[in-house]
Design a protein around this motif. Structure first.
Motif, mmCIF file in Angstrom:
data_model
loop_
_atom_site.group_PDB
_atom_site.id
_atom_site.type_symbol
_atom_site.label_atom_id
_atom_site.label_comp_id
_atom_site.label_asym_id
_atom_site.label_seq_id
_atom_site.Cartn_x
_atom_site.Cartn_y
_atom_site.Cartn_z
ATOM 1 N N ASP A 178 0.851 -1.208 0.000
ATOM 2 C CA ASP A 178 0.000 0.000 0.000
ATOM 3 C C ASP A 178 0.874 1.241 0.000
ATOM 4 O O ASP A 178 1.632 1.450 0.916
ATOM 5 C CB ASP A 178 -0.829 0.035 1.306
ATOM 6 C CG ASP A 178 -1.981 -0.943 1.235
ATOM 7 O OD1 ASP A 178 -2.114 -1.576 0.162
ATOM 8 O OD2 ASP A 178 -2.714 -1.089 2.197
ATOM 9 N N GLU A 238 -6.050 7.803 2.171
ATOM 10 C CA GLU A 238 -6.271 6.512 2.840
ATOM 11 C C GLU A 238 -5.524 5.406 2.098
ATOM 12 O O GLU A 238 -5.557 5.327 0.885
ATOM 13 C CB GLU A 238 -7.775 6.188 2.834
ATOM 14 C CG GLU A 238 -8.570 7.023 3.843
ATOM 15 C CD GLU A 238 -8.297 6.543 5.256
ATOM 16 O OE1 GLU A 238 -7.809 7.367 6.049
ATOM 17 O OE2 GLU A 238 -8.543 5.381 5.535
ATOM 18 N N ALA A 239 -4.907 4.517 2.861
ATOM 19 C CA ALA A 239 -4.317 3.317 2.212
ATOM 20 C C ALA A 239 -5.469 2.359 1.930
ATOM 21 O O ALA A 239 -6.534 2.461 2.523
ATOM 22 C CB ALA A 239 -3.339 2.662 3.198
ATOM 23 N N GLU A 240 -5.272 1.412 1.005
ATOM 24 C CA GLU A 240 -6.336 0.437 0.758
ATOM 25 C C GLU A 240 -6.737 -0.208 2.097
ATOM 26 O O GLU A 240 -7.904 -0.435 2.357
ATOM 27 C CB GLU A 240 -5.848 -0.678 -0.184
ATOM 28 C CG GLU A 240 -5.885 -0.268 -1.656
ATOM 29 C CD GLU A 240 -4.583 0.368 -2.057
ATOM 30 O OE1 GLU A 240 -4.560 1.601 -2.222
ATOM 31 O OE2 GLU A 240 -3.572 -0.344 -2.142
ATOM 32 N N VAL A 247 0.777 4.985 0.634
ATOM 33 C CA VAL A 247 -0.102 6.062 1.118
ATOM 34 C C VAL A 247 0.499 7.403 0.723
ATOM 35 O O VAL A 247 -0.149 8.236 0.112
ATOM 36 C CB VAL A 247 -0.252 5.964 2.656
ATOM 37 C CG1 VAL A 247 -1.124 7.091 3.178
ATOM 38 C CG2 VAL A 247 -0.819 4.613 3.042
ATOM 39 N N GLY A 271 -6.843 1.051 4.758
ATOM 40 C CA GLY A 271 -7.536 1.997 5.634
ATOM 41 C C GLY A 271 -6.667 2.493 6.770
ATOM 42 O O GLY A 271 -7.117 3.277 7.578
#
Lengths: 215, 10
Positions: free
Chosen positions: A54, B2-4, A56, B6
């Motif tokens: 991820d 937001e990151a995937e 961010v 969350g």
């Protein structure tokens, strides 16, 4: 990102760097619990599993790498550095942290946001961070040694907790979908344990200053 | 931001 969270991340980072520099400069880790430092490293390693999946923000990624690297550097210093490791209070740092790790993992299996590997490990890291200070608290109560636990270290650690709680309050009022109960409740428990640690730190510091005064 | 997953907080 709000100023409270940014300041909280900065004070958290500074507290880790202060400890690392203190250990490296004095080549001593007397009074520091290796178990707490290992738990912190485990917290960062299990929380940032999404480091490569991820993205961010650059800030987020850089800080994750810095937190993992600095916490591992402290553990490496205390375990491997020939001079530092000699000053480790091995027979005083006897808190059985493996039970804490197990309890946090079981709790993470039961209480998580989604039953996936990443979410279970994320919840695990949140619970673990809350109790990671326990071995250090026990060691401080036993040894009363605050040589390496400088006042600044405790100050920045306290600032990190305080700012994060303000960040959660701020986000609760400014964002409609802010529901991070796991992080908030666990963070409050953590702050309570830190308050206990600060209390014992103050007692040890007061006793030491009395002892240091010319008799 | 937001990151995937969350989790955007460190």
């Amino acid at each position: 990102m709000n100023i409270f969270r940014f300041a909280g991340d900065m004070t958290h980072l500074i507290s880790i760097l202060i400890l690392l520099l203190k250990i490296y400069a004095t080549k001593s880790c007397a009074g520091i619990s290796l178990k707490t430092q290992e738990l912190y490293a485990l917290v960062f390693l299990t929380r940032y599993l999404d480091l490569f999946t991820d993205y961010v923000s650059l800030y987020n990624t850089v800080m994750k790498i810095v937190f993992i690297a600095s916490s591992l550097a402290i553990v490496w210093c205390m375990r491997r550095h020939p001079l530092v490791r000699r000053s480790y209070d091995k027979d005083l740092d006897t808190f059985r942290h493996q039970y804490v790790v197990l309890a946090c993992f079981v709790l993470a299996l039961l209480l998580n946001e989604k039953f996936t590997i990443q979410e279970v490990f994320w919840a695990f890291s949140i619970y673990l961070e809350a109790v990671a200070i326990l071995p250090q608290l026990v060691l401080l109560q036993r040894s009363g040694n605050v040589d390496n636990l400088t006042g600044q270290y405790v100050l920045f650690l306290g600032a990190y907790r305080g700012l994060y709680i303000i960040n959660w309050i701020y986000r609760y009022f400014t964002e409609d979908h802010f529901t991070r109960w796991i992080a908030c409740v666990s963070g409050l428990v953590q702050t309570g344990l830190y308050a206990d640690f600060f209390y014992y730190y103050y007692l040890s510091w007061k006793t030491n200053t009395k002892l240091k005064l010319p008799a | 931001e937001e990151a995937e997953s969350g989790h955007d907080e460190l």
